[in-house]
Design an enzyme around this catalytic site. Sequence first.
Site, PDB file in Angstrom:
ATOM      1  N   GLY A 150      16.185  -4.740  -6.380  1.00 15.47           N
ATOM      2  CA  GLY A 150      15.420  -5.194  -7.540  1.00 15.47           C
ATOM      3  C   GLY A 150      14.960  -3.993  -8.350  1.00 15.47           C
ATOM      4  O   GLY A 150      15.531  -2.901  -8.253  1.00 15.47           O
ATOM      5  N   ARG A 151      13.877  -4.186  -9.106  1.00 15.32           N
ATOM      6  CA  ARG A 151      13.438  -3.101  -9.998  1.00 15.32           C
ATOM      7  C   ARG A 151      12.996  -1.875  -9.210  1.00 15.32           C
ATOM      8  O   ARG A 151      13.312  -0.737  -9.569  1.00 15.32           O
ATOM      9  CB  ARG A 151      12.284  -3.604 -10.876  1.00 15.32           C
ATOM     10  CG  ARG A 151      12.730  -4.661 -11.880  1.00 15.32           C
ATOM     11  CD  ARG A 151      11.589  -5.360 -12.542  1.00 15.32           C
ATOM     12  NE  ARG A 151      10.877  -6.246 -11.605  1.00 15.32           N
ATOM     13  CZ  ARG A 151      10.219  -7.347 -12.003  1.00 15.32           C
ATOM     14  NH1 ARG A 151      10.179  -7.646 -13.294  1.00 15.32           N
ATOM     15  NH2 ARG A 151       9.594  -8.119 -11.141  1.00 15.32           N
ATOM     16  N   ILE A 152      12.296  -2.069  -8.116  1.00 14.23           N
ATOM     17  CA  ILE A 152      11.858  -0.905  -7.339  1.00 14.23           C
ATOM     18  C   ILE A 152      13.041  -0.303  -6.598  1.00 14.23           C
ATOM     19  O   ILE A 152      13.211   0.922  -6.546  1.00 14.23           O
ATOM     20  CB  ILE A 152      10.720  -1.278  -6.364  1.00 14.23           C
ATOM     21  CG1 ILE A 152       9.519  -1.835  -7.129  1.00 14.23           C
ATOM     22  CG2 ILE A 152      10.322  -0.056  -5.538  1.00 14.23           C
ATOM     23  CD1 ILE A 152       8.384  -2.310  -6.240  1.00 14.23           C
ATOM     24  N   SER A 171      21.855  -7.457  -0.764  1.00 12.77           N
ATOM     25  CA  SER A 171      20.825  -8.368  -1.276  1.00 12.77           C
ATOM     26  C   SER A 171      21.438  -9.754  -1.218  1.00 12.77           C
ATOM     27  O   SER A 171      22.606  -9.904  -0.852  1.00 12.77           O
ATOM     28  CB  SER A 171      20.427  -7.985  -2.710  1.00 12.77           C
ATOM     29  OG  SER A 171      21.552  -8.020  -3.562  1.00 12.77           O
ATOM     30  N   ARG A 172      20.619 -10.782  -1.620  1.00 10.13           N
ATOM     31  CA  ARG A 172      21.152 -12.151  -1.500  1.00 10.13           C
ATOM     32  C   ARG A 172      22.499 -12.283  -2.205  1.00 10.13           C
ATOM     33  O   ARG A 172      23.440 -12.858  -1.687  1.00 10.13           O
ATOM     34  CB  ARG A 172      20.148 -13.151  -2.086  1.00 10.13           C
ATOM     35  CG  ARG A 172      19.096 -13.624  -1.090  1.00 10.13           C
ATOM     36  CD  ARG A 172      18.415 -14.868  -1.623  1.00 10.13           C
ATOM     37  NE  ARG A 172      17.683 -14.562  -2.861  1.00 10.13           N
ATOM     38  CZ  ARG A 172      16.402 -14.164  -2.877  1.00 10.13           C
ATOM     39  NH1 ARG A 172      15.733 -14.037  -1.741  1.00 10.13           N
ATOM     40  NH2 ARG A 172      15.774 -13.908  -4.003  1.00 10.13           N
ATOM     41  N   ARG A 229       7.356  -4.976   2.936  1.00 11.04           N
ATOM     42  CA  ARG A 229       6.288  -5.652   3.656  1.00 11.04           C
ATOM     43  C   ARG A 229       6.588  -5.509   5.144  1.00 11.04           C
ATOM     44  O   ARG A 229       7.745  -5.533   5.567  1.00 11.04           O
ATOM     45  CB  ARG A 229       6.227  -7.140   3.271  1.00 11.04           C
ATOM     46  CG  ARG A 229       5.571  -7.410   1.905  1.00 11.04           C
ATOM     47  CD  ARG A 229       4.066  -7.256   1.971  1.00 11.04           C
ATOM     48  NE  ARG A 229       3.404  -7.678   0.741  1.00 11.04           N
ATOM     49  CZ  ARG A 229       3.142  -6.862  -0.272  1.00 11.04           C
ATOM     50  NH1 ARG A 229       3.557  -5.595  -0.236  1.00 11.04           N
ATOM     51  NH2 ARG A 229       2.466  -7.275  -1.327  1.00 11.04           N
ATOM     52  N   ASP A 253       5.389   2.475   5.596  1.00 10.02           N
ATOM     53  CA  ASP A 253       4.174   2.379   4.776  1.00 10.02           C
ATOM     54  C   ASP A 253       3.535   1.000   4.907  1.00 10.02           C
ATOM     55  O   ASP A 253       2.452   0.745   4.385  1.00 10.02           O
ATOM     56  CB  ASP A 253       4.507   2.650   3.305  1.00 10.02           C
ATOM     57  CG  ASP A 253       3.263   2.697   2.430  1.00 10.02           C
ATOM     58  OD1 ASP A 253       3.215   1.976   1.417  1.00 10.02           O
ATOM     59  OD2 ASP A 253       2.302   3.425   2.782  1.00 10.02           O
ATOM     60  N   GLU A 258      -1.725  -5.489   8.986  1.00  4.83           N
ATOM     61  CA  GLU A 258      -2.529  -4.397   8.415  1.00  4.83           C
ATOM     62  C   GLU A 258      -4.015  -4.792   8.377  1.00  4.83           C
ATOM     63  O   GLU A 258      -4.321  -5.972   8.162  1.00  4.83           O
ATOM     64  CB  GLU A 258      -2.031  -4.090   6.989  1.00  4.83           C
ATOM     65  CG  GLU A 258      -0.604  -3.572   6.946  1.00  4.83           C
ATOM     66  CD  GLU A 258      -0.056  -3.465   5.539  1.00  4.83           C
ATOM     67  OE1 GLU A 258      -0.825  -3.657   4.581  1.00  4.83           O
ATOM     68  OE2 GLU A 258       1.142  -3.199   5.382  1.00  4.83           O
ATOM     69  N   HIS A 276      -0.031   1.933   3.748  1.00  4.93           N
ATOM     70  CA  HIS A 276       0.246   1.087   2.586  1.00  4.93           C
ATOM     71  C   HIS A 276      -0.299   1.729   1.306  1.00  4.93           C
ATOM     72  O   HIS A 276      -1.132   1.171   0.592  1.00  4.93           O
ATOM     73  CB  HIS A 276      -0.362  -0.309   2.779  1.00  4.93           C
ATOM     74  CG  HIS A 276       0.321  -1.348   1.944  1.00  4.93           C
ATOM     75  ND1 HIS A 276       0.400  -2.666   2.313  1.00  4.93           N
ATOM     76  CD2 HIS A 276       0.950  -1.268   0.748  1.00  4.93           C
ATOM     77  CE1 HIS A 276       1.044  -3.350   1.374  1.00  4.93           C
ATOM     78  NE2 HIS A 276       1.381  -2.528   0.409  1.00  4.93           N
TER      79      HIS A 276
HETATM   80  C1  8YV Z   1      -0.867  -2.713  -2.988  1.00  8.38           C
HETATM   81  C2  8YV Z   1       1.391  -3.881  -2.916  1.00  8.38           C
HETATM   82  O1  8YV Z   1      -0.998  -2.698  -1.646  1.00  8.38           O
HETATM   83  O2  8YV Z   1       1.926  -4.332  -5.150  1.00  8.38           O
HETATM   84  C3  8YV Z   1       1.970  -4.740  -3.979  1.00  8.38           C
HETATM   85  O3  8YV Z   1       2.509  -5.807  -3.641  1.00  8.38           O
HETATM   86  O4  8YV Z   1       1.611  -4.113  -1.782  1.00  8.38           O
HETATM   87  C4  8YV Z   1       0.594  -2.659  -3.285  1.00  8.38           C
HETATM   88  O5  8YV Z   1       0.826  -2.314  -4.568  1.00  8.38           O
HETATM   89  C5  8YV Z   1      -1.705  -3.841  -3.491  1.00  8.38           C
HETATM   90  O6  8YV Z   1      -1.047  -4.755  -4.247  1.00  8.38           O
HETATM   91  C6  8YV Z   1      -2.891  -3.261  -4.249  1.00  8.38           C
HETATM   92  O7  8YV Z   1      -3.791  -4.301  -4.560  1.00  8.38           O
END
Ligand code: 8YV
Length: 314
Positions: A150-152, A171-172, A229, A253, A258, A276
């Site tokens: 995706g974008r990231i 990916s899918r 995640r 990360d 968590e 994270h």
């Molecule tokens: C932050 C994230 O942990 O964007 C997300 O989905 O997991 C991280 O950017 C969180 O959203 C900050 O509030």
Amino acid sequence: MTLARAEVVVTSRIPPFLMSGLQEKYVVHEREHIRDPQVLGRVKALVGGGEAKIDAGYMALFPALQMISICGVGYDGIDVAAAKKRGIMVTHTPDVLNDDVADLALGLLLAVARKIPAADRFTRNADWLDGPFQLTRKLTGAKLGMVGMGRIGQAIAKRASAFDMDIAYTSRNPRSDVNYRYVATPTALAAEVDFLVIITPGGAGTKNLINAEVLKALGPQGFLVNVARGSVVDQAALIEALQKKMIAGAGLDVFVDEPNVPAELRKLDNVVLTPHIASGTVETRKAMSALALANLDAFTGGQPVLTPVPECRA
Ligand code: 8YV
């Protein structure tokens, strides 16, 4: 919807920039402190971070709820189907954090390949007096597998290209807008790469996508990096693979529960662990906060929101 000082509930930790912005324009209640049924009946919006957990039962506490603004790109803890059923708009903050998450992914790749944290400890402990640090692994020109494009994922691949890495992805479905080689499954991809980076959305659709079979395919010379995640990786299988050196190492990360990180993971010397922090820079958290607030302001001002989650787009 046009409201004078709408009442909102902050349901999970959010950046201070967002909290201060909310407090300037809204009546802000904190999740753990809200008890008065009359307040519950007035709340129009919920605000939380990417890890916020908001299910149908929680939404039902707020009969006047009309919007959920997430300060994060991930919203896997939100029951969007339940929100849509009630006509509740859900927004998130995509794109503004892509660079930071991609930067950290490259940082974790370098950290695990070159054992940078271990080299720091080695130097600080004066272990150098006893001899040189161990040889590590080269990142430039290595084979990189991306689970998610995706974008990231595309931002990570762009950075990896600067390291002359040989990039393939799964990916899918294959994407027509990227030139990287597509591989049909995570297992097939893991079998052919040196480094496997996980950057899929969280949620039920990707839970334990990276399992013992994928880790076995990655093999004893392979490294895993997860900036998606914790739920996407079978954490018990990963710990076993690391303990038995079935994979060479991991840079993580994100974690299943968590901020609790299992002791078995924390005591391993073939992992690099970060709490994270992928989007955790001043600049990016300010940008995320501004976008989350802009979504809320637009909605309460009767204007179209800027970044609805895909399921809530018109
Ligand atoms: C932050 C994230 O942990 O964007 C997300 O989905 O997991 C991280 O950017 C969180 O959203 C900050 O509030």
